[in-house]
Design a protein around this motif. Structure first.
Motif, short mmCIF file in Angstrom:
data_model
loop_
_atom_site.label_atom_id
_atom_site.label_comp_id
_atom_site.label_asym_id
_atom_site.label_seq_id
_atom_site.Cartn_x
_atom_site.Cartn_y
_atom_site.Cartn_z
N PHE A 1 -0.48 -4.50 -6.13
CA PHE A 1 -0.48 -3.39 -5.15
C PHE A 1 0.65 -2.41 -5.48
CE2 PHE A 1 -2.66 -6.68 -2.63
CZ PHE A 1 -3.75 -5.95 -2.17
N ASP A 2 0.38 -1.14 -5.26
CA ASP A 2 1.40 -0.10 -5.52
C ASP A 2 2.59 -0.25 -4.56
OD1 ASP A 2 -0.19 1.02 -7.50
OD2 ASP A 2 -1.25 2.30 -6.07
N THR A 3 2.28 -0.63 -3.31
CA THR A 3 3.34 -0.74 -2.30
C THR A 3 4.09 -2.06 -2.48
OG1 THR A 3 1.88 0.45 -0.78
CG2 THR A 3 3.84 -0.59 0.17
N VAL A 4 5.41 -1.94 -2.54
CA VAL A 4 6.27 -3.12 -2.70
C VAL A 4 7.04 -3.32 -1.40
CG1 VAL A 4 8.31 -3.96 -3.95
CG2 VAL A 4 6.47 -2.84 -5.21
N GLU B 1 6.67 0.09 5.02
CA GLU B 1 6.09 -0.47 3.78
C GLU B 1 4.84 -1.31 4.09
OE1 GLU B 1 10.25 -0.61 1.21
OE2 GLU B 1 9.53 -2.43 2.19
N TYR B 2 4.91 -2.11 5.15
CA TYR B 2 3.74 -2.92 5.50
C TYR B 2 2.58 -2.05 5.97
CZ TYR B 2 5.24 -7.67 4.58
OH TYR B 2 5.59 -8.82 3.94
N MET B 3 2.86 -0.95 6.62
CA MET B 3 1.80 -0.03 7.03
C MET B 3 1.13 0.57 5.78
SD MET B 3 -0.15 1.40 9.15
CE MET B 3 0.40 1.23 10.84
N GLU B 4 1.94 0.96 4.79
CA GLU B 4 1.38 1.51 3.55
C GLU B 4 0.56 0.47 2.80
OE1 GLU B 4 1.18 4.68 2.50
OE2 GLU B 4 2.02 4.97 4.51
N LEU B 5 1.06 -0.77 2.81
CA LEU B 5 0.35 -1.86 2.14
C LEU B 5 -0.99 -2.14 2.85
CD1 LEU B 5 0.26 -3.97 -0.08
CD2 LEU B 5 1.75 -5.44 1.29
N ALA B 6 -0.98 -2.09 4.18
CA ALA B 6 -2.22 -2.30 4.95
C ALA B 6 -3.25 -1.21 4.62
CB ALA B 6 -1.92 -2.30 6.45
N LYS B 7 -2.79 0.03 4.48
CA LYS B 7 -3.70 1.13 4.12
C LYS B 7 -4.30 0.90 2.74
CE LYS B 7 -1.41 4.72 6.90
NZ LYS B 7 -0.46 5.86 6.84
N GLU B 8 -3.45 0.40 1.83
CA GLU B 8 -3.91 0.11 0.47
C GLU B 8 -4.95 -1.02 0.47
OE1 GLU B 8 -1.84 -0.65 -3.81
OE2 GLU B 8 -0.47 -0.17 -2.18
N VAL B 9 -4.68 -2.06 1.26
CA VAL B 9 -5.63 -3.18 1.40
C VAL B 9 -6.97 -2.65 1.92
CG1 VAL B 9 -6.15 -5.26 2.78
CG2 VAL B 9 -3.89 -5.01 1.70
#
Length: 263
Positions: free
Chosen positions: A218-221, A250-258
């Motif tokens: 994932f792009d988001t770390v 960061e978790y919000m960005e990761l959730a969007k990526e998921v």
């Protein structure tokens, strides 16, 4: 026709990878994005349940008959085991400390690797949830195989540390074996967690993961952030605890990526 419910397992055979933290916070972030989410606590440590409820409430649920262990033991439909969290669009099936004996319980059952999948069938067919997120224990065995057989995708959280990649080859091998049972299972991606920008481990971790074919990161770390511990101490997702926290963003960005990868 009801929209397909997407099931994602959070798995890593190494403890301390940020697996439960990622499951809880991605689940909560997806609910804020308007997705209806069911979280399934598949670990005897109860940490996913503790991310939303007090210790007293969680131990009460664990000791009762409305938890995942009781449902799996009786091979029941899981619909009646879903409870509401304090947050909109977010439900939970709590765990039990008795999950430590789940391998023994599965041993005598017919088609034992598909028990969880059968238990979730009606929930998925109802279309009530957009996502079912399952937190798996840090092991490789019949129960984790059950969780993966019930899932469309899995996310592998990996800690950016010298020990973070320990055993990751075993995990990938295990996934390949599970795919023989459920060919549709896909690794959605590796999520890098607990990154300390002052150290070089992040670059090292990415280099090692780059050596594996068909493994996307994932792009988001997710970087190290003490707000995560404070949130956990208060039985809340980090975004509900402190919206301005770096890890919350960061978790919000990761959730969007998921969500994007699943569409």
């Amino acid at each position: 026709m009801a929209k397909k419910t997407i099931t994602i397992a959070f798995t890593n055979n190494k403890g301390g990878s940020g697996k439960t933290t990622s499951c809880a916070n991605i689940g909560y972030s997806l609910s804020l994005l308007g997705k209806r989410v069911l979280l399934v606590d598949g670990d005897m440590q109860l940490n996913l349940s503790l991310s939303f409820f007090s210790e007293e409430a969680v131990l009460q649920m664990a000791a009762g008959e409305k938890n995942l262990y009781a449902a799996v033991r009786k091979e029941e439909d899981l619909t009646e085991y879903c409870i509401h969290t304090p947050y909109e669009n977010l439900d939970l099936i709590p765990s039990s400390t008795l999950m430590s004996g789940i391998e023994f319980e599965l041993f005598t059952k017919w088609q034992r690797e598909l028990i969880l999948s059968r238990g979730l069938t009606k929930i998925k067919e109802s279309g009530k949830y957009d996502y079912v997120l399952i937190d798996a224990p840090p092991t490789l065995g019949g129960w984790v195989m059950n969780i993966l057989c019930a899932s469309d995708y899995c996310i592998l959280p990996v800690e950016a540390s010298p020990w973070g990649l320990f055993g990751v080859a075993n995990m990938f091998e295990f996934l390949e074996n599970v795919k023989k049972l459920t060919p549709g299972l896909e690794l959605l991606g590796v999520a890098i967690t607990k990154l300390d920008a002052r150290k070089n481990y992040g670059k090292q971790t990415l280099e090692v993961l780059g050596e594996y074919d068909q493994v996307t990161v994932f792009d988001t770390v997710i970087r190290v952030d003490s707000e995560i511990e404070w949130a956990q101490d208060n039985s809340r997702p980090v975004m509900a605890h402190r919206k301005s926290a770096r890890s919350a963003r960061e978790y919000m960005e990761l959730a969007k990526e998921v969500d994007r990868r699943c569409q």
